[in-house]
Scaffold this active site. Structure first.
Site, mmCIF file in Angstrom:
data_model
loop_
_atom_site.group_PDB
_atom_site.id
_atom_site.type_symbol
_atom_site.label_atom_id
_atom_site.label_comp_id
_atom_site.label_asym_id
_atom_site.label_seq_id
_atom_site.Cartn_x
_atom_site.Cartn_y
_atom_site.Cartn_z
ATOM 1 N N HIS C 229 0.828 -1.356 0.008
ATOM 2 C CA HIS C 229 -0.039 0.000 -0.093
ATOM 3 C C HIS C 229 0.748 1.345 0.087
ATOM 4 C CE1 HIS C 229 -2.978 2.928 1.206
ATOM 5 N NE2 HIS C 229 -4.001 1.900 1.024
ATOM 6 N N LEU C 239 -1.880 2.151 8.523
ATOM 7 C CA LEU C 239 -2.386 2.737 7.179
ATOM 8 C C LEU C 239 -2.901 3.622 7.421
ATOM 9 C CD1 LEU C 239 -3.121 1.582 4.357
ATOM 10 C CD2 LEU C 239 -5.231 0.670 5.659
ATOM 11 N N GLU C 242 -6.481 4.772 1.346
ATOM 12 C CA GLU C 242 -6.624 5.507 0.243
ATOM 13 C C GLU C 242 -7.715 6.615 0.020
ATOM 14 O OE1 GLU C 242 -5.708 2.402 -2.647
ATOM 15 O OE2 GLU C 242 -7.595 2.873 -3.756
#
Lengths: 254, 128, 577
Positions: C229, C239, C242
């Protein structure tokens, strides 16, 4: 409780370190918890959990604790850090200056081993409040949603943010003194569904009891402890108003 | 699904309320209820005396030093109880106007303002 | 005797459990999970779940985006089934109470996402996986027939004569090892990101299910396809979804330049353009990062080179409304506020496209053994998964595996196989030996770390024959040393060190298959980029890698043709149309 000799790490030479006082309970050998101390590197971006993992990986493989996501959403790593219930992945070692940092299992729960507590009772309480969407009559086909405006979503959204970390139970003196109390997270979860415009259930019988909302004396510590701003204290007080209204005015809405 | 193993359950902590500042303040707030109860009893005695025309006797009772001392303590305790109670009130009363949630400080401010107004009216009635 | 035993209590496992309970309430279904279900890693998914619902969107477009995103390695029959069922599954979640974000009129809202031509990603702010998992978990509490084995760790499958008969599992709390007889087993243990040193994956993502299947004789498929990613926080690997780019975030290098325009991903626009620039697919964005690094246009930090994700122009209100978790994570774990600061990010191991080889119903070649979710490879993700396809995948194929397993269990009513008891006893002895004698060799953590760095060096974003071949040797040596790994903890109560040891062995299995498959695929496709074979080779490799465990214990790699239906292999085009 007695403290044992400090065991220093092999990789800590020359580096700043901090002392962790970790509560150990090994049922095969300890009749009650004892503290053991370990020196771990003190780095700016290390959380308490990183310190514990350093102990586990390099100093003493027998230390037991739960953890998983280390991003504050799986709810596994709640422990008592310097007397307060905290998520250890989100609590930085630097917060404690020169240390030491005292790490104990979450208060209010039976200790299985070291920093691992028994949570079966908590799970039973979650199930008890029927935490699912209750609908009556025909279900909609799978092409259509139950319409819900952003305002209707906002009405319960906050109570849907609970990660089941149990810090609120550990902070609640009522629960610690009386384990029958349904407790903050379970009641907040009930309110999450009560206030959902799609839900048609009725949880009055479950909540309007001495062990339910009326067990709460409104200490408010659950809300202070909550890492996700769920505000269970608010959920409980609101349901007290609802329960009182419904007891006095039978036609009052839930 | 689990087999039971031996777990450690700490003994009941008899002085749990001394373990944190928040707990101590909570217990003090709960204890002030006793003084709230005394204040209500005192007011009922006053009303009964007024209805029976026994106000002079009540005044003599009220003028005793220990009653004055008790009432001063009760006043402080009741005020503490009221302030903390009104500050907590937004937790139980979530007001939404067209999706916008009325913030806690406004509800608290409203409560305190109402409290002061009622007090002022009573003060005026008693002292006029 | 359990009809359907599910290993793993995340999204795929719970969805499968409900599918069984709903189709036939007389069935007994068990969920065996090494953590309490709500701790499962589904909880960390952020951005959203793709399903065609918006006006103007079509199933074919979703299928095409998925197939081109997967560099034509997806099985197209599986993708076609997937795109049809995805919106239904997401709607089912709505009916179960999932707090999807909404339009003003009360309909479910959708947002753009990387590699998707239309707005089709359903979301619950940026905690979609969290809400999805908790909705599923709370819904399972309705069903009395779902029995849970919480904090039980499955150490092996009972397989006899090509057919699964149950599992052997250890109750972590007591150390009790028990053989559990079952007519069918569904593996739903998620991915294996922990094989790498820098990953978004939770500690529990150790490839257990892949290893269980592999050792039981089921092949693993497409294991060389590991997704990086493009936007993870340095150090923690947390993370940054997106969705941050879908809402308008920019990726900039050390000069403040939106560098993606140099990599055939389109031209910068002020507002996000679908399938372009920051909304390109993850493999291409991660590869662009490495190119920037080679040009010296990244920023050095103690945790490696980074670029920046710039959200400042979105403003505090939009960040708070659409991606509040991003802000919370940045504040709590990186000590910065995306409303005013740049977020340092670097590519991070995120997802395993490969997994246990299954058909469209989750069935593996071992009779009675099924798999679903990240553990499995159907395959709908091909050589590169598109963001927001994995959540609908766990629902669609979790439900399918549940239904298929229930059907299998209905047709196979024979009693408990003798193998259950005998293999249970064998496993009991093996674990007791590991616990009591323990090794005196290297520490588990040191072996794990060496494995992780070996994988990063050999099977990272770019690979070569030489590094991969060397990794094969290193892994062999690690395997030998792991046999004598040091175990200090001899307690039977909540012995996490013993679990770590079994997990290490599982990860070594998975690591070997990743390296072997990557070595065998002498082409570049999607997330598998060979510096020595930079072109895609449809002649030879329009095929899945299928890796079996040979009798020697070593991986043996073969190929299986991709199922094509309506979309012949073509060029992947982003940002120019």
């Amino acid at each position: 409780m007695s403290a044992k000799a400090t065991r220093a790490g092999r990789s800590t030479g020359g580096e700043r370190t901090i002392t962790l006082e970790i509560s150990r309970f090994r049922p095969e050998q300890d009749s009650e918890p004892v503290f053991e101390t370990f020196d771990v590197p003190l780095r700016d971006d290390w959380a308490v959990l990183d310190g514990l993992n350093h102990v586990k990986d390099q100093l003493d493989g027998t230390l037991s604790f739960r953890w998983s996501c280390r991003m504050g959403v799986c709810g596994s790593c709640g422990m008592t850090v310097n007397g307060k219930p905290r998520l250890t992945c989100g609590t930085f070692l630097t917060e404690f200056g020169a240390g030491p940092v005292r790490i104990e299992p979450l208060k209010g729960f039976p200790v299985i081993r070291d920093l691992v507590v028994e949570i079966d009772d908590f799970l039973a309480k979650l199930s008890h409040v029927k935490p699912w969407l209750i609908r009556e009559g025909e279900e909609l086909p799978l092409t259509t949603e139950y319409a819900q405006t952003p305002e209707q979503l906002e009405a319960y959204k906050q109570y849907s943010m609970c990660i089941n970390c149990m810090l609120c139970y550990s902070a609640c003196p009522v629960y610690v003194l009386n384990p029958d109390f349904l407790g903050p997270a379970a009641i907040a979860l009930a309110q999450r569904y009560n206030l959902d415009s799609r839900d048609q259930g009725d949880r009055l019988d479950l909540l309007n009891t001495d062990e339910g909302v009326w067990g709460c004396t409104f200490v408010g510590e659950c809300t202070s402890a909550c890492p996700k701003h769920v505000d269970p204290a608010e959920a409980i007080q609101r349901y007290k108003v609802t329960a009182a209204m419904r007891s006095v005015l039978p036609w009052a809405r839930r | 699904m689990s087999e039971t193993t031996r777990t450690y359950r700490p003994r009941r902590d008899r002085v749990w309320f001394l373990r944190s500042r928040a707990y101590t303040i909570f217990v003090i707030r709960e204890l002030t209820s006793v003084f709230v109860a005394w204040t209500i009893a005192y007011l009922l005695l006053l009303v009964a005396a007024a209805l029976d025309g026994a106000l002079p006797a009540f005044s003599a009772f009220a003028a005793q030093p220990w009653v004055i001392a008790l009432n001063l303590v009760a006043l402080a305790a009741t005020a503490f109880h009221s302030v903390t109670f009104l500050n907590l009130a937004p937790k139980a009363t979530v007001v939404r106007l067209d999706g916008w949630r009325v913030p806690a400080f406004m509800i608290q401010g409203g409560n305190h303002t109402a409290w002061l107004l009622v007090s002022a009216v009573l003060f005026w009635v008693v002292t006029r | 005797m359990i009809d359907v035993l599910i290993v793993g209590g995340g999204g795929a496992g719970l969805r499968a459990a409900i599918a069984v309970a709903e189709t036939d309430p007389s069935m007994t279904v068990a969920v065996v999970s090494k953590v309490y279900p709500m701790r499962s890693h589904t909880v960390s998914a952020e951005g959203g779940a793709a399903g065609v619902i918006a006006d103007g969107d079509t199933l074919d477009e979703h299928a095409y985006d998925t197939i081109s995103g997967g560099d034509w390695l997806c099985d197209q029959d599986a993708v076609e089934a997937f795109v049809v069922e995805a919106p239904r599954e997401l709607m089912r979640l709505e009916h179960w109470g999932c707090p999807w974000s909404r339009e003003r009129d009360g309909r479910v809202a959708v947002r753009p996402f990387g590699g998707m031509k239309r707005m089709r990603t359903w979301y619950a702010a940026d905690k979609t996986g969290f809400h999805l998992l908790h909705t599923l978990f709370q819904t399972t509490l309705k069903y009395q027939e779902i029995v849970r084995y919480d904090e039980w760790y499955v150490t092996s499958l009972v397989v006899d004569d090509g057919r699964v008969h149950g599992v052997v599992a250890v109750e972590i709390r007591t150390g009790r090892v028990e053989a559990i007889a079952a007519r069918t087993v569904i593996l739903a243990t998620g991915g294996c990101g922990r094989v790498f040193p820098f990953t978004t994956n939770a500690a529990i993502k150790t490839g257990d299910g892949m290893s269980l299947a592999y050792r039981a004789g089921a092949p693993l498929k497409d294991m060389e396809f590991v997704q990086y990613h493009p936007t993870g926080l340095p150090f923690t690997g947390i993370l940054i979804t997106e969705a941050a780019r879908a809402e308008g975030g920019w990726l900039i290098n050390k000069d403040g330049y939106r560098y993606l325009q140099d990599y055939d991903l389109g031209q910068p626009t002020a507002t996000p353009k679908l399938r372009s620039m920051e909304l390109g697919p993850r493999d291409r964005l991660s590869q662009a990062f490495v190119a920037e690094q080679n040009k010296g246009r990244t920023v050095e930090t103690p945790y490696g080179p980074v670029v920046y994700l710039d959200l400042r122009h979105l403003g505090e209100a939009k960040i708070e409304a659409r991606i509040p978790f991003v802000r919370e994570l940045c504040r709590s774990y990186q000590n910065l506020d995306p409303a005013t600061d740049l977020i340092p990010v670097r590519p991070v191991v995120h997802y395993m496209m490969g997994g246990v080889h299954t058909d469209l119903h989750g069935a593996t070649p071992v009779a009675g053994l099924f798999a679903a979710g990240e553990t499995a490879c159907v395959s709908i993700n091909g050589a590169n998964r598109l963001g927001s396809n994995s959540l609908p995948e766990i629902l669609v194929f979790g439900a399918r595996a549940g239904a298929a397993a229930a059907a299998f269990a209905r047709e196979h009513r024979e009693g408990e196989a003798a193998a259950v008891r005998s293999q249970g006893a064998d496993e009991q002895r093996r674990l007791r030996r590991a616990l009591e004698s323990g090794g005196t060799g290297p520490r588990i953590a040191d072996l794990r770390e060496e494995m992780q760095h070996t994988l990063e060096g050999a099977a990272g974003i770019y690979r070569t024959h030489d590094t991969l071949a060397k990794a094969v040797e290193t892994l062999e040596s690690l395997r030998e040393r792991a046999a004598d790994a040091r175990v200090d903890d001899h307690s039977t109560t909540f012995n996490t060190e013993l679990i770590s040891l079994v997990e290490l062995h599982a990860m070594l299995d998975v690591a070997e298959t990743i390296v072997a498959s990557a070595l065998n695929r002498t082409e570049s496709r999607g997330a598998h980029q060979r510096l020595d074979f930079p072109a895609r080779d449809d002649e030879r490799f329009l095929a899945h890698s299928l890796v079996h465990r040979a009798p020697s214990g070593n991986p043996s790699v073969g190929l299986l043709p991709v199922a094509l239906t309506r979309w012949p292999p073509g060029e992947r085009i982003y940002g120019r149309d």
